[in-house]
Scaffold this motif. Sequence first.
Motif, PDB file in Angstrom:
ATOM      1  N   LEU A 280     -12.947 -57.528  -9.094  1.00  0.00           N
ATOM      2  CA  LEU A 280     -12.061 -57.158  -7.992  1.00  0.00           C
ATOM      3  C   LEU A 280     -10.615 -57.024  -8.476  1.00  0.00           C
ATOM      4  CD1 LEU A 280     -13.490 -59.358  -5.125  1.00  0.00           C
ATOM      5  CD2 LEU A 280     -13.670 -56.881  -5.370  1.00  0.00           C
ATOM      6  N   ARG A 281     -10.215 -57.935  -9.355  1.00  0.00           N
ATOM      7  CA  ARG A 281      -8.852 -57.889  -9.884  1.00  0.00           C
ATOM      8  C   ARG A 281      -8.635 -56.612 -10.688  1.00  0.00           C
ATOM      9  NH1 ARG A 281      -8.603 -62.803 -11.818  1.00  0.00           N
ATOM     10  NH2 ARG A 281      -7.586 -63.559  -9.949  1.00  0.00           N
ATOM     11  N   ARG A 282      -9.621 -56.242 -11.507  1.00  0.00           N
ATOM     12  CA  ARG A 282      -9.528 -55.018 -12.305  1.00  0.00           C
ATOM     13  C   ARG A 282      -9.469 -53.785 -11.393  1.00  0.00           C
ATOM     14  NH1 ARG A 282     -12.950 -56.620 -15.953  1.00  0.00           N
ATOM     15  NH2 ARG A 282     -14.787 -55.939 -14.820  1.00  0.00           N
ATOM     16  N   PHE A 283     -10.300 -53.769 -10.352  1.00  0.00           N
ATOM     17  CA  PHE A 283     -10.303 -52.662  -9.399  1.00  0.00           C
ATOM     18  C   PHE A 283      -8.947 -52.553  -8.697  1.00  0.00           C
ATOM     19  CE2 PHE A 283     -11.344 -50.980  -5.111  1.00  0.00           C
ATOM     20  CZ  PHE A 283     -11.741 -49.711  -5.501  1.00  0.00           C
ATOM     21  N   GLY A 284      -8.391 -53.690  -8.290  1.00  0.00           N
ATOM     22  CA  GLY A 284      -7.074 -53.689  -7.652  1.00  0.00           C
ATOM     23  C   GLY A 284      -5.993 -53.181  -8.582  1.00  0.00           C
ATOM     24  N   PHE A 285      -6.072 -53.565  -9.843  1.00  0.00           N
ATOM     25  CA  PHE A 285      -5.083 -53.107 -10.817  1.00  0.00           C
ATOM     26  C   PHE A 285      -5.160 -51.594 -10.997  1.00  0.00           C
ATOM     27  CE2 PHE A 285      -3.782 -52.154 -15.190  1.00  0.00           C
ATOM     28  CZ  PHE A 285      -2.474 -52.619 -15.142  1.00  0.00           C
ATOM     29  N   VAL A 286      -6.386 -51.071 -11.104  1.00  0.00           N
ATOM     30  CA  VAL A 286      -6.557 -49.623 -11.256  1.00  0.00           C
ATOM     31  C   VAL A 286      -5.993 -48.900 -10.034  1.00  0.00           C
ATOM     32  CG1 VAL A 286      -8.279 -47.771 -11.366  1.00  0.00           C
ATOM     33  CG2 VAL A 286      -8.491 -49.771 -12.849  1.00  0.00           C
ATOM     34  N   LEU A 287      -6.276 -49.415  -8.843  1.00  0.00           N
ATOM     35  CA  LEU A 287      -5.736 -48.786  -7.632  1.00  0.00           C
ATOM     36  C   LEU A 287      -4.208 -48.805  -7.619  1.00  0.00           C
ATOM     37  CD1 LEU A 287      -8.117 -49.981  -4.779  1.00  0.00           C
ATOM     38  CD2 LEU A 287      -7.908 -47.705  -5.756  1.00  0.00           C
ATOM     39  N   MET A 288      -3.616 -49.904  -8.051  1.00  0.00           N
ATOM     40  CA  MET A 288      -2.156 -49.981  -8.095  1.00  0.00           C
ATOM     41  C   MET A 288      -1.580 -48.967  -9.073  1.00  0.00           C
ATOM     42  SD  MET A 288      -1.108 -53.997  -7.738  1.00  0.00           S
ATOM     43  CE  MET A 288      -1.646 -54.387  -9.373  1.00  0.00           C
ATOM     44  N   MET A 289      -2.219 -48.812 -10.225  1.00  0.00           N
ATOM     45  CA  MET A 289      -1.725 -47.855 -11.220  1.00  0.00           C
ATOM     46  C   MET A 289      -1.867 -46.408 -10.725  1.00  0.00           C
ATOM     47  SD  MET A 289      -0.399 -49.557 -13.628  1.00  0.00           S
ATOM     48  CE  MET A 289       0.080 -50.737 -12.400  1.00  0.00           C
ATOM     49  N   VAL A 290      -2.972 -46.110 -10.063  1.00  0.00           N
ATOM     50  CA  VAL A 290      -3.141 -44.767  -9.491  1.00  0.00           C
ATOM     51  C   VAL A 290      -2.085 -44.530  -8.414  1.00  0.00           C
ATOM     52  CG1 VAL A 290      -4.679 -43.306  -8.114  1.00  0.00           C
ATOM     53  CG2 VAL A 290      -5.586 -44.574 -10.060  1.00  0.00           C
ATOM     54  N   GLY A 291      -1.857 -45.522  -7.576  1.00  0.00           N
ATOM     55  CA  GLY A 291      -0.822 -45.406  -6.547  1.00  0.00           C
ATOM     56  C   GLY A 291       0.558 -45.217  -7.145  1.00  0.00           C
ATOM     57  N   LEU A 292       0.851 -45.958  -8.203  1.00  0.00           N
ATOM     58  CA  LEU A 292       2.146 -45.827  -8.872  1.00  0.00           C
ATOM     59  C   LEU A 292       2.302 -44.418  -9.455  1.00  0.00           C
ATOM     60  CD1 LEU A 292       4.750 -47.207  -9.790  1.00  0.00           C
ATOM     61  CD2 LEU A 292       3.519 -47.911 -11.856  1.00  0.00           C
ATOM     62  N   ALA A 293       1.234 -43.897 -10.058  1.00  0.00           N
ATOM     63  CA  ALA A 293       1.283 -42.535 -10.613  1.00  0.00           C
ATOM     64  C   ALA A 293       1.506 -41.510  -9.499  1.00  0.00           C
ATOM     65  CB  ALA A 293      -0.005 -42.241 -11.374  1.00  0.00           C
ATOM     66  N   LEU A 294       0.843 -41.691  -8.370  1.00  0.00           N
ATOM     67  CA  LEU A 294       1.034 -40.755  -7.243  1.00  0.00           C
ATOM     68  C   LEU A 294       2.468 -40.791  -6.723  1.00  0.00           C
ATOM     69  CD1 LEU A 294      -2.294 -41.238  -5.286  1.00  0.00           C
ATOM     70  CD2 LEU A 294      -1.580 -39.232  -6.594  1.00  0.00           C
ATOM     71  N   VAL A 295       3.026 -41.997  -6.624  1.00  0.00           N
ATOM     72  CA  VAL A 295       4.419 -42.124  -6.175  1.00  0.00           C
ATOM     73  C   VAL A 295       5.352 -41.455  -7.178  1.00  0.00           C
ATOM     74  CG1 VAL A 295       6.303 -43.757  -5.795  1.00  0.00           C
ATOM     75  CG2 VAL A 295       4.042 -44.186  -4.794  1.00  0.00           C
ATOM     76  N   TYR A 296       5.103 -41.681  -8.465  1.00  0.00           N
ATOM     77  CA  TYR A 296       5.926 -41.083  -9.513  1.00  0.00           C
ATOM     78  C   TYR A 296       5.855 -39.548  -9.430  1.00  0.00           C
ATOM     79  CZ  TYR A 296       7.638 -39.856 -14.146  1.00  0.00           C
ATOM     80  OH  TYR A 296       8.334 -39.290 -15.184  1.00  0.00           O
ATOM     81  N   LEU A 297       4.645 -39.027  -9.299  1.00  0.00           N
ATOM     82  CA  LEU A 297       4.484 -37.570  -9.202  1.00  0.00           C
ATOM     83  C   LEU A 297       5.109 -37.024  -7.917  1.00  0.00           C
ATOM     84  CD1 LEU A 297       0.828 -37.151 -10.463  1.00  0.00           C
ATOM     85  CD2 LEU A 297       2.920 -36.439 -11.650  1.00  0.00           C
ATOM     86  N   GLY A 298       4.935 -37.745  -6.836  1.00  0.00           N
ATOM     87  CA  GLY A 298       5.492 -37.295  -5.559  1.00  0.00           C
ATOM     88  C   GLY A 298       7.006 -37.294  -5.541  1.00  0.00           C
ATOM     89  N   ARG A 299       7.597 -38.282  -6.182  1.00  0.00           N
ATOM     90  CA  ARG A 299       9.066 -38.364  -6.222  1.00  0.00           C
ATOM     91  C   ARG A 299       9.652 -37.323  -7.173  1.00  0.00           C
ATOM     92  NH1 ARG A 299      12.001 -40.848  -2.622  1.00  0.00           N
ATOM     93  NH2 ARG A 299      13.469 -41.477  -4.193  1.00  0.00           N
ATOM     94  N   GLY A 300       8.862 -36.917  -8.166  1.00  0.00           N
ATOM     95  CA  GLY A 300       9.347 -35.956  -9.145  1.00  0.00           C
ATOM     96  C   GLY A 300       9.271 -34.505  -8.669  1.00  0.00           C
ATOM     97  N   LEU A 301       8.464 -34.255  -7.639  1.00  0.00           N
ATOM     98  CA  LEU A 301       8.306 -32.875  -7.167  1.00  0.00           C
ATOM     99  C   LEU A 301       9.379 -32.460  -6.210  1.00  0.00           C
ATOM    100  CD1 LEU A 301       4.440 -32.771  -6.672  1.00  0.00           C
ATOM    101  CD2 LEU A 301       5.755 -31.917  -8.583  1.00  0.00           C
TER     102      LEU A 301
END
Length: 62
Positions: free
Chosen positions: A41-62
Amino acid sequence: MAFFLCVIGMVMIVEGIPYFAFPEKMKRMLAEMQKLPAARLRRFGFVLMMVGLALVYLGRGL
């Protein structure tokens, strides 16, 4: 601050949809989650956080 509250509100809406639309399936899924090891569960949560962070980064850059 208004943008932050808007984002939190949208997250709550998206998170609430499965509980509203499929309450019985959510109960079963949560019961199954209790059987999973904490490390998975911890690994799954970490992956979700990293995907979310990447989406925020991409969204802010566009």
